[in-house]
Design a protein around this motif. Structure first.
Motif, PDB file in Angstrom:
ATOM      1  N   ARG A  19       0.776  -1.126  -0.018  1.00  0.00           N
ATOM      2  CA  ARG A  19       0.024   0.048   0.038  1.00  0.00           C
ATOM      3  C   ARG A  19       1.035   1.171  -0.121  1.00  0.00           C
ATOM      4  O   ARG A  19       0.339   2.267  -0.332  1.00  0.00           O
ATOM      5  CB  ARG A  19      -1.127   0.075   1.338  1.00  0.00           C
ATOM      6  CG  ARG A  19      -1.841  -1.255   1.297  1.00  0.00           C
ATOM      7  CD  ARG A  19      -2.488  -1.024   2.667  1.00  0.00           C
ATOM      8  NE  ARG A  19      -1.443  -1.464   3.650  1.00  0.00           N
ATOM      9  CZ  ARG A  19      -1.893  -1.440   5.160  1.00  0.00           C
ATOM     10  NH1 ARG A  19      -3.004  -0.949   5.499  1.00  0.00           N
ATOM     11  NH2 ARG A  19      -0.963  -1.574   5.907  1.00  0.00           N
ATOM     12  N   VAL A  20       2.146   1.216   0.364  1.00  0.00           N
ATOM     13  CA  VAL A  20       2.808   2.477   0.690  1.00  0.00           C
ATOM     14  C   VAL A  20       3.524   2.775  -0.457  1.00  0.00           C
ATOM     15  O   VAL A  20       3.813   1.882  -1.496  1.00  0.00           O
ATOM     16  CB  VAL A  20       3.837   2.333   1.821  1.00  0.00           C
ATOM     17  CG1 VAL A  20       3.340   2.022   3.137  1.00  0.00           C
ATOM     18  CG2 VAL A  20       5.005   1.047   1.620  1.00  0.00           C
ATOM     19  N   THR A  21       3.871   4.273  -0.825  1.00  0.00           N
ATOM     20  CA  THR A  21       4.597   4.637  -1.808  1.00  0.00           C
ATOM     21  C   THR A  21       6.048   5.069  -1.376  1.00  0.00           C
ATOM     22  O   THR A  21       6.235   5.050  -0.339  1.00  0.00           O
ATOM     23  CB  THR A  21       3.695   6.082  -2.172  1.00  0.00           C
ATOM     24  OG1 THR A  21       3.908   7.111  -1.248  1.00  0.00           O
ATOM     25  CG2 THR A  21       2.493   5.846  -2.569  1.00  0.00           C
ATOM     26  N   PRO A  22       6.792   5.261  -2.393  1.00  0.00           N
ATOM     27  CA  PRO A  22       8.142   5.848  -2.065  1.00  0.00           C
ATOM     28  C   PRO A  22       8.025   7.122  -1.128  1.00  0.00           C
ATOM     29  O   PRO A  22       8.835   7.249  -0.338  1.00  0.00           O
ATOM     30  CB  PRO A  22       8.660   6.209  -3.248  1.00  0.00           C
ATOM     31  CG  PRO A  22       8.106   5.288  -4.354  1.00  0.00           C
ATOM     32  CD  PRO A  22       6.609   5.263  -3.656  1.00  0.00           C
ATOM     33  N   LEU A  51      10.673  17.685   8.921  1.00  0.00           N
ATOM     34  CA  LEU A  51      10.262  16.234   8.545  1.00  0.00           C
ATOM     35  C   LEU A  51      10.187  16.576   6.804  1.00  0.00           C
ATOM     36  O   LEU A  51      10.725  15.489   5.979  1.00  0.00           O
ATOM     37  CB  LEU A  51       9.010  15.908   8.841  1.00  0.00           C
ATOM     38  CG  LEU A  51       9.102  15.172  10.115  1.00  0.00           C
ATOM     39  CD1 LEU A  51       7.558  14.776  10.588  1.00  0.00           C
ATOM     40  CD2 LEU A  51      10.225  13.908  10.193  1.00  0.00           C
ATOM     41  N   MET A  52       9.652  17.439   6.346  1.00  0.00           N
ATOM     42  CA  MET A  52       9.387  17.514   4.680  1.00  0.00           C
ATOM     43  C   MET A  52      10.831  17.645   4.186  1.00  0.00           C
ATOM     44  O   MET A  52      11.057  17.259   3.103  1.00  0.00           O
ATOM     45  CB  MET A  52       8.582  18.904   4.578  1.00  0.00           C
ATOM     46  CG  MET A  52       7.080  18.693   4.778  1.00  0.00           C
ATOM     47  SD  MET A  52       6.106  19.921   4.429  1.00  0.00           S
ATOM     48  CE  MET A  52       6.392  20.352   2.665  1.00  0.00           C
ATOM     49  N   VAL A  61       0.577  19.272   0.521  1.00  0.00           N
ATOM     50  CA  VAL A  61      -0.591  18.332   0.331  1.00  0.00           C
ATOM     51  C   VAL A  61       0.020  17.116   0.201  1.00  0.00           C
ATOM     52  O   VAL A  61      -0.544  16.127   0.943  1.00  0.00           O
ATOM     53  CB  VAL A  61      -0.820  18.688  -1.267  1.00  0.00           C
ATOM     54  CG1 VAL A  61      -1.894  17.551  -1.380  1.00  0.00           C
ATOM     55  CG2 VAL A  61      -1.928  20.029  -1.067  1.00  0.00           C
ATOM     56  N   THR A  62       1.428  16.588  -0.437  1.00  0.00           N
ATOM     57  CA  THR A  62       2.012  15.458  -0.227  1.00  0.00           C
ATOM     58  C   THR A  62       2.120  14.843   1.030  1.00  0.00           C
ATOM     59  O   THR A  62       1.789  13.931   1.392  1.00  0.00           O
ATOM     60  CB  THR A  62       3.215  15.635  -1.135  1.00  0.00           C
ATOM     61  OG1 THR A  62       2.753  15.847  -2.656  1.00  0.00           O
ATOM     62  CG2 THR A  62       3.990  14.085  -1.077  1.00  0.00           C
ATOM     63  N   ARG A  68      -1.254  11.021   6.604  1.00  0.00           N
ATOM     64  CA  ARG A  68      -2.779  10.494   6.988  1.00  0.00           C
ATOM     65  C   ARG A  68      -2.477   8.852   6.657  1.00  0.00           C
ATOM     66  O   ARG A  68      -3.167   8.068   7.439  1.00  0.00           O
ATOM     67  CB  ARG A  68      -3.792  11.112   5.904  1.00  0.00           C
ATOM     68  CG  ARG A  68      -5.028  10.459   6.011  1.00  0.00           C
ATOM     69  CD  ARG A  68      -6.027  11.333   5.351  1.00  0.00           C
ATOM     70  NE  ARG A  68      -5.803  11.723   3.899  1.00  0.00           N
ATOM     71  CZ  ARG A  68      -5.378  11.151   2.698  1.00  0.00           C
ATOM     72  NH1 ARG A  68      -5.625   9.823   2.661  1.00  0.00           N
ATOM     73  NH2 ARG A  68      -5.047  11.634   1.836  1.00  0.00           N
ATOM     74  N   GLN A  69      -1.736   8.558   5.400  1.00  0.00           N
ATOM     75  CA  GLN A  69      -1.564   7.166   4.916  1.00  0.00           C
ATOM     76  C   GLN A  69      -0.886   6.495   5.973  1.00  0.00           C
ATOM     77  O   GLN A  69      -1.149   5.232   6.426  1.00  0.00           O
ATOM     78  CB  GLN A  69      -1.124   7.047   3.675  1.00  0.00           C
ATOM     79  CG  GLN A  69      -2.129   7.608   2.636  1.00  0.00           C
ATOM     80  CD  GLN A  69      -1.283   7.366   1.168  1.00  0.00           C
ATOM     81  OE1 GLN A  69      -0.037   7.899   0.978  1.00  0.00           O
ATOM     82  NE2 GLN A  69      -2.006   7.424   0.084  1.00  0.00           N
TER      83      GLN A  69
END
Length: 95
Positions: A19-22, A51-52, A61-62, A68-69
């Motif tokens: 489910r996870v993205t890079p 963190l960003m 937004v990302t 959230r994910q």
């Protein structure tokens, strides 16, 4: 389990999660990094900007989508701070 083994275990689990993205992995790695810098103490208090920057995420937004994910997938608990002098509180969940 030692802190180092928890990091290896957490990374292995997230890397195997389809489910996870890079971006999720980068943000989670940044959270783990700051956990290490915090002497493996929970909770972690950190700013969104740090963190960003560490995760190389340029879009707010990302960032919020990834946070959230990570919450939905059960990797972290996240309590935002709306005070610029107090960091956001993050707990890494044990798996």
């Amino acid at each position: 389990m030692s802190s180092e083994r928890r990091i290896v275990s957490a990374l292995a689990k997230i890397m195997g999660d389809t489910r996870v993205t890079p971006w999720n992995i980068c943000l989670f790695a940044a959270i783990l990094h700051y956990w290490c810098e915090n002497g493996y103490q929970m909770p972690i208090y950190i700013s969104r900007n740090k963190l960003m920057s560490f995760a190389h995420i340029a879009s707010i937004v990302t960032y919020h989508k990834c946070i959230r994910q990570l919450i939905e997938f059960g990797y972290i608990d996240y309590f935002p701070s709306y005070n610029p002098y107090v960091g956001t509180t993050i707990f890494i969940k044990s798996h």
